[in-house]
Design a protein around this motif. Structure first.
Motif, PDB file in Angstrom:
ATOM      1  N   THR A  96       0.848  -1.189   0.000  1.00 28.21           N
ATOM      2  CA  THR A  96       0.000   0.000   0.000  1.00 28.21           C
ATOM      3  C   THR A  96       0.882   1.236   0.000  1.00 28.21           C
ATOM      4  O   THR A  96       1.691   1.428   0.909  1.00 28.21           O
ATOM      5  CB  THR A  96      -0.926   0.038   1.235  1.00 28.21           C
ATOM      6  N   HIS A  97       0.733   2.059  -1.022  1.00 28.42           N
ATOM      7  CA  HIS A  97       1.482   3.318  -1.080  1.00 28.42           C
ATOM      8  C   HIS A  97       0.634   4.429  -0.469  1.00 28.42           C
ATOM      9  O   HIS A  97      -0.571   4.512  -0.683  1.00 28.42           O
ATOM     10  CB  HIS A  97       1.824   3.660  -2.528  1.00 28.42           C
ATOM     11  N   LEU A  98       1.276   5.282   0.306  1.00 27.14           N
ATOM     12  CA  LEU A  98       0.613   6.345   1.070  1.00 27.14           C
ATOM     13  C   LEU A  98      -0.515   5.746   1.922  1.00 27.14           C
ATOM     14  O   LEU A  98      -1.678   6.119   1.804  1.00 27.14           O
ATOM     15  CB  LEU A  98       0.071   7.429   0.137  1.00 27.14           C
ATOM     16  N   PRO A  99      -0.167   4.791   2.776  1.00 27.13           N
ATOM     17  CA  PRO A  99      -1.191   4.091   3.575  1.00 27.13           C
ATOM     18  C   PRO A  99      -1.792   4.992   4.638  1.00 27.13           C
ATOM     19  O   PRO A  99      -1.119   5.843   5.215  1.00 27.13           O
ATOM     20  CB  PRO A  99      -0.405   2.947   4.206  1.00 27.13           C
ATOM     21  N   ARG A 100      -3.061   4.784   4.890  1.00 31.78           N
ATOM     22  CA  ARG A 100      -3.772   5.477   5.965  1.00 31.78           C
ATOM     23  C   ARG A 100      -5.072   4.728   6.213  1.00 31.78           C
ATOM     24  O   ARG A 100      -5.580   4.028   5.323  1.00 31.78           O
ATOM     25  CB  ARG A 100      -4.058   6.935   5.589  1.00 31.78           C
ATOM     26  N   PRO A 101      -5.630   4.852   7.413  1.00 31.92           N
ATOM     27  CA  PRO A 101      -6.905   4.194   7.695  1.00 31.92           C
ATOM     28  C   PRO A 101      -7.971   4.614   6.687  1.00 31.92           C
ATOM     29  O   PRO A 101      -8.075   5.792   6.319  1.00 31.92           O
ATOM     30  CB  PRO A 101      -7.241   4.675   9.107  1.00 31.92           C
TER      31      PRO A 101
END
Length: 255
Positions: A187-192
């Protein structure tokens, strides 16, 4: 009685696949050997799901890879039973206060998933192959081990780590042919809030029958490079590392 010629025919084909083919019959039932093999595989799959991960032992092995002492976190699922009944709890962290914040380019999470056995069998060797394949190209965060974990738990961990790209190694759902397969989710630029459409997956990693560590690492490294160039991961990012030299559509990044 089984025809010896037919038996030889199926024996040759069975050597090429893990699928159950040409099982034969005794009267109107399967041969006893095939029934016992099936029950053994079913038991192995159940054991793989319920066997708890020895996180501390794994942490000692992961530390030897050279990325630092891993932090162990858990989801809000209190035990294995709740984890299996409540997938939503497996996607949410219980406490991330021990995760060190930083600004590394790539972070690794090793998650037990639906087969802790898979992580025990292959996690450290796969992580080592990934680190070798990256070859110092990126700054790497200290690894994190996650228990009672679903894939989306990695987004919370990655946000706490402050990494730009997350590489999550997780035990895949056991089947009746393989009980110790690992999947890698990028996952690139991961965030919830990220969805499966925002990820890339390399699955079926379990040498010698499945994908090998080195080949899996090459594919993941290509995807990481492509994600960083494209600015995102997921459905628009394709793995072309093993494809023939064909012209790709203009909207697809060629790795």
């Amino acid at each position: 009685m089984t025809d010896p010629v037919a038996q030889d025919f199926w024996a040759e084909l069975r050597a090429t696949t893990q699928a159950r083919i040409g099982l034969g019959r005794t009267g109107d039932a399967l041969p006893t050997q095939r029934v016992l093999e099936f029950r053994s595989a079913h038991a192995a799959a159940r054991d793989a799901v319920h066997q708890p991960l020895d996180a501390q032992a794994l942490a000692e092995q992961v530390e030897a890879v050279g990325l630092g002492r891993p932090v162990v976190v858990t989801s809000k699922a209190s035990d294995r039973s709740e984890y299996l009944r409540r997938p939503d709890l497996g996607r949410t962290p219980a406490d991330l206060s021990g995760v060190p914040a930083g600004n590394a380019e790539v972070g690794f999470v090793l998650a037990d998933g639906l087969s802790p056995r898979a992580l025990t069998d292959h996690g450290v060797s796969l992580l080592s192959a990934l680190v070798d394949e990256f070859g110092g190209t990126y700054s790497l965060a200290p690894p994190v081990i996650a228990t009672q974990a679903r894939v989306a738990l990695g987004d919370h961990i990655a946000q706490a780590l402050g990494v730009q790209t997350l590489v999550l190694l997780i035990g895949e759902r056991p089947g009746l042919s393989v009980a110790d397969s690992v999947g890698v989710y990028l996952t690139h630029l991961p965030r919830p809030g990220r969805t499966d459409a925002d990820r890339n997956c390399v699955s079926n990693i379990h040498p010698p029958e499945g994908l090998g560590y080195e080949l899996a690492a090459r594919v993941v490294a290509g995807l990481v490079s492509g994600a960083r160039k494209l600015g995102r991961s997921g459905v628009e990012l394709k793995d072309t590392s093993r494809a023939d030299a064909l012209a790709a559509p203009s909207e697809i990044l060629e790795l």
